[in-house]
Motif scaffolding. Structure first.
Motif, PDB file in Angstrom:
ATOM      1  N   TRP A  99     -55.548  -6.744  25.378  1.00 57.47           N
ATOM      2  CA  TRP A  99     -55.270  -8.164  25.597  1.00 57.47           C
ATOM      3  C   TRP A  99     -54.488  -8.784  24.451  1.00 57.47           C
ATOM      4  N   TYR A 100     -54.769  -8.357  23.204  1.00 54.67           N
ATOM      5  CA  TYR A 100     -54.104  -8.979  22.064  1.00 54.67           C
ATOM      6  C   TYR A 100     -52.625  -8.595  21.999  1.00 54.67           C
ATOM      7  N   GLN A 101     -52.296  -7.388  22.463  1.00 54.82           N
ATOM      8  CA  GLN A 101     -50.890  -6.989  22.477  1.00 54.82           C
ATOM      9  C   GLN A 101     -50.124  -7.728  23.567  1.00 54.82           C
ATOM     10  N   THR A 102     -50.736  -7.860  24.744  1.00 52.23           N
ATOM     11  CA  THR A 102     -50.047  -8.561  25.826  1.00 52.23           C
ATOM     12  C   THR A 102     -49.989 -10.066  25.549  1.00 52.23           C
ATOM     13  N   TRP A 103     -51.027 -10.602  24.851  1.00 56.12           N
ATOM     14  CA  TRP A 103     -50.958 -12.008  24.446  1.00 56.12           C
ATOM     15  C   TRP A 103     -49.786 -12.234  23.491  1.00 56.12           C
ATOM     16  N   ALA A 104     -49.593 -11.306  22.543  1.00 59.24           N
ATOM     17  CA  ALA A 104     -48.478 -11.436  21.599  1.00 59.24           C
ATOM     18  C   ALA A 104     -47.148 -11.409  22.340  1.00 59.24           C
ATOM     19  N   THR A 105     -47.041 -10.546  23.353  1.00 60.73           N
ATOM     20  CA  THR A 105     -45.816 -10.496  24.147  1.00 60.73           C
ATOM     21  C   THR A 105     -45.592 -11.809  24.885  1.00 60.73           C
ATOM     22  N   SER A 106     -46.651 -12.336  25.491  1.00 63.21           N
ATOM     23  CA  SER A 106     -46.550 -13.608  26.196  1.00 63.21           C
ATOM     24  C   SER A 106     -46.197 -14.742  25.238  1.00 63.21           C
ATOM     25  N   PHE A 107     -46.801 -14.742  24.058  1.00 65.70           N
ATOM     26  CA  PHE A 107     -46.529 -15.759  23.039  1.00 65.70           C
ATOM     27  C   PHE A 107     -45.051 -15.780  22.668  1.00 65.70           C
ATOM     28  N   VAL A 108     -44.512 -14.606  22.375  1.00 66.77           N
ATOM     29  CA  VAL A 108     -43.101 -14.520  21.984  1.00 66.77           C
ATOM     30  C   VAL A 108     -42.198 -14.902  23.150  1.00 66.77           C
ATOM     31  N   LEU A 109     -42.591 -14.519  24.352  1.00 70.51           N
ATOM     32  CA  LEU A 109     -41.780 -14.850  25.526  1.00 70.51           C
ATOM     33  C   LEU A 109     -41.745 -16.354  25.763  1.00 70.51           C
ATOM     34  N   LEU A 110     -42.861 -17.028  25.521  1.00 71.96           N
ATOM     35  CA  LEU A 110     -42.887 -18.484  25.641  1.00 71.96           C
ATOM     36  C   LEU A 110     -41.965 -19.134  24.612  1.00 71.96           C
ATOM     37  N   LEU A 111     -41.995 -18.616  23.381  1.00 71.78           N
ATOM     38  CA  LEU A 111     -41.084 -19.126  22.355  1.00 71.78           C
ATOM     39  C   LEU A 111     -39.633 -18.897  22.759  1.00 71.78           C
ATOM     40  N   LEU A 112     -39.369 -17.740  23.330  1.00 75.03           N
ATOM     41  CA  LEU A 112     -38.008 -17.399  23.750  1.00 75.03           C
ATOM     42  C   LEU A 112     -37.495 -18.388  24.793  1.00 75.03           C
ATOM     43  N   PHE A 113     -38.291 -18.657  25.812  1.00 77.15           N
ATOM     44  CA  PHE A 113     -37.854 -19.562  26.878  1.00 77.15           C
ATOM     45  C   PHE A 113     -37.665 -20.982  26.358  1.00 77.15           C
ATOM     46  N   PHE A 114     -38.629 -21.468  25.563  1.00 77.69           N
ATOM     47  CA  PHE A 114     -38.502 -22.823  25.041  1.00 77.69           C
ATOM     48  C   PHE A 114     -37.291 -22.923  24.112  1.00 77.69           C
ATOM     49  N   GLY A 115     -37.125 -21.936  23.233  1.00 73.57           N
ATOM     50  CA  GLY A 115     -35.987 -21.939  22.322  1.00 73.57           C
ATOM     51  C   GLY A 115     -34.654 -21.851  23.051  1.00 73.57           C
ATOM     52  N   TYR A 116     -34.630 -21.083  24.135  1.00 72.78           N
ATOM     53  CA  TYR A 116     -33.417 -20.974  24.943  1.00 72.78           C
ATOM     54  C   TYR A 116     -33.077 -22.333  25.549  1.00 72.78           C
ATOM     55  N   GLY A 117     -34.108 -23.032  26.037  1.00 68.90           N
ATOM     56  CA  GLY A 117     -33.885 -24.367  26.572  1.00 68.90           C
ATOM     57  C   GLY A 117     -33.401 -25.341  25.510  1.00 68.90           C
ATOM     58  N   MET A 118     -33.959 -25.245  24.300  1.00 68.77           N
ATOM     59  CA  MET A 118     -33.510 -26.100  23.199  1.00 68.77           C
ATOM     60  C   MET A 118     -32.025 -25.902  22.931  1.00 68.77           C
ATOM     61  N   TRP A 119     -31.580 -24.656  22.918  1.00 73.66           N
ATOM     62  CA  TRP A 119     -30.166 -24.374  22.638  1.00 73.66           C
ATOM     63  C   TRP A 119     -29.279 -24.935  23.739  1.00 73.66           C
ATOM     64  N   TYR A 120     -29.713 -24.789  24.985  1.00 70.14           N
ATOM     65  CA  TYR A 120     -28.945 -25.368  26.095  1.00 70.14           C
ATOM     66  C   TYR A 120     -28.812 -26.877  25.922  1.00 70.14           C
ATOM     67  N   GLY A 121     -29.928 -27.528  25.599  1.00 74.44           N
ATOM     68  CA  GLY A 121     -29.886 -28.969  25.404  1.00 74.44           C
ATOM     69  C   GLY A 121     -28.969 -29.379  24.276  1.00 74.44           C
ATOM     70  N   LEU A 122     -28.974 -28.618  23.191  1.00 73.22           N
ATOM     71  CA  LEU A 122     -28.120 -28.939  22.047  1.00 73.22           C
ATOM     72  C   LEU A 122     -26.644 -28.728  22.365  1.00 73.22           C
ATOM     73  N   VAL A 123     -26.343 -27.673  23.105  1.00 75.05           N
ATOM     74  CA  VAL A 123     -24.954 -27.434  23.505  1.00 75.05           C
ATOM     75  C   VAL A 123     -24.453 -28.592  24.360  1.00 75.05           C
ATOM     76  N   TYR A 124     -25.296 -29.056  25.272  1.00 71.78           N
ATOM     77  CA  TYR A 124     -24.898 -30.204  26.105  1.00 71.78           C
ATOM     78  C   TYR A 124     -24.713 -31.453  25.244  1.00 71.78           C
ATOM     79  N   ARG A 125     -25.611 -31.661  24.282  1.00 76.29           N
ATOM     80  CA  ARG A 125     -25.499 -32.814  23.396  1.00 76.29           C
ATOM     81  C   ARG A 125     -24.217 -32.761  22.562  1.00 76.29           C
ATOM     82  N   ARG A 126     -23.861 -31.577  22.122  1.00 77.64           N
ATOM     83  CA  ARG A 126     -22.720 -31.423  21.211  1.00 77.64           C
ATOM     84  C   ARG A 126     -21.382 -31.431  21.945  1.00 77.64           C
ATOM     85  N   TRP A 127     -21.304 -30.730  23.081  1.00 77.30           N
ATOM     86  CA  TRP A 127     -20.011 -30.557  23.744  1.00 77.30           C
ATOM     87  C   TRP A 127     -19.981 -31.019  25.191  1.00 77.30           C
TER      88      TRP A 127
END
Length: 205
Positions: free
Chosen positions: A109-137
């Motif tokens: 469970w702790y290994q799959t939780w770590a994978t899920s944790f990183v995946l959540l960061l990945l999706f949120f961070g990806y959305g942040m970058w999209y938002g910033l690109v729209y804000r900038r250009w």
């Protein structure tokens, strides 16, 4: 550090978006998939519907909103771009710890939780970058950003095809264990974070 905590708390003023809706959408997705599973023929080993993806997709949307809807007022409060970005990242870390799902794949469970944790960061961070690109250009920059990513994907497909590596490519993603997958996702998350931070420094409001 106090500034970063204040930025995270600023986002959490909208508790519906960051607290209520993720669990609500996940619960709704569960009920829908439960109904589908009840109507579908029974399969050996159970049925995997992929409904949990809804949580990751919604956090991607939250990432976009954090850099489009909420950024202007945050900067008007006197927060620097660096402080706002890092404070939002602190929020993402906290949400990832709480929302991490420990049974999304085989393994302890702790290994799959770590994978899920990183995946959540990945999706949120990806959305942040999209938002910033729209804000900038604006829309032109966003379309260019999407096209650039499509070209990268096509280049990878062409490379794998020309080197006749589809078997090895598929074997990696079908046999990869949680620690290895987590490492790949973490490296990608860091790259997205650095890209978003670079874009943030050039964002105008």
């Amino acid at each position: 550090m106090k500034t970063l905590v204040n930025v995270a708390r600023y986002h959490l003023v909208d508790r519906i978006t960051y607290v209520a809706l993720p669990w609500g959408i996940l619960a709704l997705s569960f009920l829908i998939n439960l109904a589908i599973a009840a109507m579908a023929p029974q399969q050996p080993g159970g049925m995997y519907t992929g409904g949990v993806v809804s949580l990751y997709v919604f956090l991607l949307i939250c990432g976009v909103l954090s850099m489009t809807r909420e950024l202007p007022f945050g900067l008007m409060l006197g927060v620097s771009r660096r402080g706002y970005y890092l404070g939002t990242t602190l929020l993402v870390l906290a949400l990832g710890i709480v929302y991490g799902l420990p049974w999304i794949m085989d393994g302890p469970w702790y290994q799959t939780w770590a994978t899920s944790f990183v995946l959540l960061l990945l999706f949120f961070g990806y959305g942040m970058w999209y938002g910033l690109v729209y804000r900038r250009w604006s829309v032109v920059g966003l379309v260019t950003f999407i096209v650039a990513q499509m070209l990268v994907v096509l280049a990878v497909v062409a490379l794998v095809t020309l080197t006749h590596s589809w078997t090895a490519f598929g074997h990696f993603f079908t046999t990869v264990q949680a620690p290895a997958l987590t490492g790949v996702l973490a490296a990608l998350t860091i790259a997205l974070g650095l890209g978003g931070y670079t874009t943030m420094r050039r964002t105008t409001i």
